[in-house]
Design an enzyme around this catalytic site. Structure first.
Site, PDB file in Angstrom:
ATOM      1  N   GLU A 139      -1.340 -26.233 -14.546  1.00 11.06           N
ATOM      2  CA  GLU A 139      -1.542 -25.064 -13.682  1.00 11.06           C
ATOM      3  C   GLU A 139      -0.628 -25.201 -12.481  1.00 11.06           C
ATOM      4  O   GLU A 139      -0.488 -26.299 -11.932  1.00 11.06           O
ATOM      5  CB  GLU A 139      -3.016 -25.044 -13.229  1.00 11.06           C
ATOM      6  CG  GLU A 139      -3.321 -24.068 -12.111  1.00 11.06           C
ATOM      7  CD  GLU A 139      -4.775 -24.189 -11.600  1.00 11.06           C
ATOM      8  OE1 GLU A 139      -5.656 -24.651 -12.371  1.00 11.06           O
ATOM      9  OE2 GLU A 139      -5.005 -23.838 -10.434  1.00 11.06           O
TER      10      GLU A 139
ATOM     11  N   GLU B   1      -2.133 -19.709  -2.341  1.00 11.04           N
ATOM     12  CA  GLU B   1      -3.562 -19.998  -2.334  1.00 11.04           C
ATOM     13  C   GLU B   1      -4.003 -20.406  -0.933  1.00 11.04           C
ATOM     14  O   GLU B   1      -3.284 -21.103  -0.221  1.00 11.04           O
ATOM     15  CB  GLU B   1      -3.898 -21.127  -3.321  1.00 11.04           C
ATOM     16  CG  GLU B   1      -5.380 -21.227  -3.611  1.00 11.04           C
ATOM     17  CD  GLU B   1      -5.712 -22.245  -4.699  1.00 11.04           C
ATOM     18  OE1 GLU B   1      -4.875 -23.101  -5.008  1.00 11.04           O
ATOM     19  OE2 GLU B   1      -6.842 -22.177  -5.223  1.00 11.04           O
TER      20      GLU B   1
END
Ligand code: NAG
Ligand code: NAG
Ligand code: NAG
Length: 336
Positions: A141, A146
């Site tokens: 990932e 974020e």
């Protein structure tokens, strides 16, 4: 050594040197795909499963999102937002929001995101990332945007199964590492190996005040993953990135990335599909859960006034008026 041997030895070293430069050198990339406005509806699917990170969220399907205007597309914008009008009953799964995944998967290339607004507000946890469609963490990932509560700066992270660590020196990046072991999953920490961008403009209110900007992520099995970010009005924003009709882009124009996750045969071999497989492109917006929920107290949000994160999300729809993504364009380039 005789002179002609010496000459061929020097020539050999020179050629070795040149080929090592070719490996680390910046590449040129050609446009392969682009998504604007309703183009996202063709090539991305709306996912409605329970948030694997345990957020107080109810991911809705395409029809619900469009009929409630939680997703909206025009000629030059694609919007995904949280519901900001309804109180959420405690029996519900959570606040309505959107999570989309690309139908196709992508490997080596450059992803360029031109984004005008990212979700902000107490309790929010937005992310723009790529991920294996398989059994995470196998296949890995890559988190590109974020953060939580609209506070702080942007964090990029790589998550893999055991077998990928980052070097402690020589990473050629302007960001600050938060961890060097990328292992994630059962029995370990799920934070992966992160790099935080020290620039306030990289995230949250300050990002939105700066009219957003451009996130550029290069993935190369041999050279690794690197991400660049330029606020929209940055005088150093390269013209190949800002020009929406660039058919070719040139890594040599982009200076030092803020996050760099090098691939190397010994420490993190990104040619190994166990570590890094073809990825889907994902946007989501969740609330509270494993990250935003765990730092809720002391974050400067309503936790300090006694609210639990989930109660805040349920009972304060107006607090989510700015909890939306507004994307100008997403482009995908492959090596020329
Ligand atoms: C839907 O959302 C878009 C984007 O925020 C906005 O421009 C539009 O006015 C909204 N439509 C309705 C019917 O509220
Ligand atoms: C980030 O790293 C730079 C050097 O690369 C250093 O000057 C700065 O103090 C660091 N910032 C934080 C918050 O650790
Ligand atoms: C990339 O674009 C350039 C310029 O149009 C072209 O000459 C080249 O053949 C392209 N490369 C690939 C692999 O398509």
């Amino acid at each position: 050594m005789e002179l002609d041997n010496m000459i061929s030895f020097i020539l050999f070293c020179w050629l070795e040197f040149l080929s090592s430069i070719t490996v680390t050198n910046a590449a040129t990339y050609n446009l392969s795909r682009s998504w604007i406005g309703s183009g996202f509806y063709d090539d991305f699917t709306f996912r409605t499963f329970d948030d694997p990170t345990h957020g107080r969220v109810n991911y809705v399907d395409l029809d619900t999102a469009r009929s409630n205007n939680l997703s909206f597309a025009s000629d030059n914008a694609f919007v995904m937002r949280a519901d900001s009008t309804n109180v959420v009953p405690s029996s519900a799964r959570g606040r309505d929001s959107v999570r989309i995944h690309s139908r196709e998967t992508f490997s080596d290339g450059v992803l360029v995101l031109d984004v005008r607004h990212m979700p902000i507000g107490c309790g929010t946890w937005p992310a723009f990332w790529t991920c294996t469609p398989g059994s995470w963490p196998v296949g890995g990932e890559i988190d590109i945007i974020e953060g939580v509560n609209g506070i702080g700066t942007n964090l990029a992270s790589l998550h893999t199964p055991p077998g990928c660590t980052m070097p402690t020196t020589g990473r050629m990046m302007t960001g600050n590492f938060t961890g060097n072991d990328c292992v994630s999953g059962d029995g370990g920490s799920n934070s992966g190996c992160g790099v935080s961008d020290p620039r306030p403009r990289s995230f949250g209110q300050s990002f939105n005040d700066g009219l957003g900007g451009y996130f550029v992520t290069r993935r190369s099995a041999t050279r690794g993953i690197a991400t660049w970010f330029w606020p929209r009005l940055d005088p150093f924003l390269p013209y190949d990135i800002s020009n929406p009709s660039s058919s070719s882009i040139f890594e040599s124009l982009w200076s030092t990335p803020w996050a760099n996750f090098p691939s190397s045969p010994n420490m993190c071999d990104m040619t190994d599909a166990n570590l890094l497989s073809p990825h889907e492109i994902i946007f989501d917006l969740t609330f509270c859960g494993d990250w935003a929920g765990s730092v809720w107290s002391g974050s400067g949000c309503a936790g300090d006034a006694g609210w639990s994160c989930n109660d805040w999300v349920d009972q304060n729809p107006n607090a989510f008026a700015d909890a939306y993504w507004e994307i100008s364009e997403l482009r995908w380039y492959v090596e020329a």
